[in-house]
Design an enzyme around this catalytic site. Structure first.
Site, PDB file in Angstrom:
ATOM      1  N   ASP A 115     120.953  50.822  82.031  1.00 53.75           N
ATOM      2  CA  ASP A 115     120.779  50.817  80.587  1.00 53.75           C
ATOM      3  C   ASP A 115     122.140  51.155  79.973  1.00 53.75           C
ATOM      4  O   ASP A 115     123.054  51.620  80.678  1.00 53.75           O
ATOM      5  CB  ASP A 115     119.717  51.850  80.206  1.00 53.75           C
ATOM      6  CG  ASP A 115     119.477  51.905  78.711  1.00 53.75           C
ATOM      7  OD1 ASP A 115     119.289  50.844  78.109  1.00 53.75           O
ATOM      8  OD2 ASP A 115     119.498  53.010  78.162  1.00 53.75           O
ATOM      9  N   ASP A 158     122.899  52.460  76.056  1.00 53.74           N
ATOM     10  CA  ASP A 158     122.900  53.620  75.162  1.00 53.74           C
ATOM     11  C   ASP A 158     122.141  54.788  75.785  1.00 53.74           C
ATOM     12  O   ASP A 158     120.978  54.650  76.173  1.00 53.74           O
ATOM     13  CB  ASP A 158     122.240  53.255  73.830  1.00 53.74           C
ATOM     14  CG  ASP A 158     122.967  52.138  73.107  1.00 53.74           C
ATOM     15  OD1 ASP A 158     124.101  52.362  72.676  1.00 53.74           O
ATOM     16  OD2 ASP A 158     122.396  51.032  72.996  1.00 53.74           O
ATOM     17  N   ASP A 170     117.525  56.000  80.831  1.00 52.29           N
ATOM     18  CA  ASP A 170     117.296  57.317  80.243  1.00 52.29           C
ATOM     19  C   ASP A 170     115.978  57.425  79.488  1.00 52.29           C
ATOM     20  O   ASP A 170     115.691  58.467  78.905  1.00 52.29           O
ATOM     21  CB  ASP A 170     118.433  57.676  79.278  1.00 52.29           C
ATOM     22  CG  ASP A 170     118.441  56.791  78.041  1.00 52.29           C
ATOM     23  OD1 ASP A 170     118.428  55.555  78.210  1.00 52.29           O
ATOM     24  OD2 ASP A 170     118.438  57.321  76.924  1.00 52.29           O
TER      25      ASP A 170
END
Length: 229
Positions: free
Chosen positions: A12, A14, A174
């Site tokens: 991922d 961000d 995240d």
């Protein structure tokens, strides 16, 4: 040592590779100011990041005690994107040890992929600004694949594009979108507990937890042990 030849590591963007909340929330706050609304603090709005610009606008307006009616004000989205592109790397930086980790993974033979719900053009603009694009075989926003995370297709399509094998792949993220997509694709997941988690990390169903990037080698070894043979 080329012990990762044939392996694909998907990341991922961000909240995983880069701490982009300051710039995204900075743009959000400028949109709120246009409407005479108070800013939302970065410290209390990090959880808003990671689900796309429209979701950030909707939830940001809610945090400020208002609403954004996209049907009535579609131009606000375009203003958000233009402002964000202009300020895309004003404060955004890779998390500590990310660059060194990517270098090490490449040296070991891994194919590196970004699989993000951020639009591909915005992802590339950010990675270009940080001189990170060259480290990845593919940057796949939802517009490059047939579905967005948490759908398994985001991961599986990205793997197909780079010639990767789902049995020799690991997803690093995240948020629940990352762990959900990995689980649906049958790929082990590593969860960055320092990112923009939308729920407590222990509730997201990750296979391995990563508290900071200096521990990535051990986390990857644990995840690889879970891969299908």
């Amino acid at each position: 040592m080329r012990d990762l030849d044939g392996w694909t590591i998907l990341f991922d963007l961000d909240g995983t590779l880069v701490d982009s909340a300051p710039d995204l929330i900075g743009t959000l706050n400028r949109m709120l100011a246009l409407k005479g609304l108070p800013p939302v603090p970065v410290s209390s709005a990090r959880h808003l990041v990671g689900h796309g610009a429209r979701a950030l606008l909707r939830h940001g307006f809610q945090e400020a005690g208002s609403t954004w009616d996209e049907a009535a004000e579609p131009e606000l989205f375009d203003r958000f994107i233009a402002d964000y592109v202009e300020n895309i790397a004003a404060h955004t930086r890779p998390f500590p040890a990310v660059v060194e980790t990517l270098e090490e993974l490449s040296t070991r033979g891994a194919t590196l992929v970004v699989a993000t719900n951020k639009r591909t053009d915005l992802s590339l603009a950010l990675l270009d600004a940080l001189d990170l694009t060259r480290r990845f075989a593919l940057v796949a926003g939802p517009d490059r694949v047939s579905a967005r995370k948490p759908d398994a297709a985001h991961i599986l399509d990205a793997l197909k594009i780079v010639g990767g094998d789902p049995a020799r792949a690991v997803m690093v993220g995240d948020a629940s979108t990352d762990t959900g997509a990995a689980r649906a694709a049958g790929v082990p997941s590593i969860l960055c507990t320092f990112g923009y988690n939308d729920r407590p990390p222990q509730e997201l169903g990750a296979d391995v937890m990563l508290d900071d990037w200096s521990g990535f080698e051990a986390a990857l070894a644990a995840a690889r042990r879970l891969c299908r043979s």
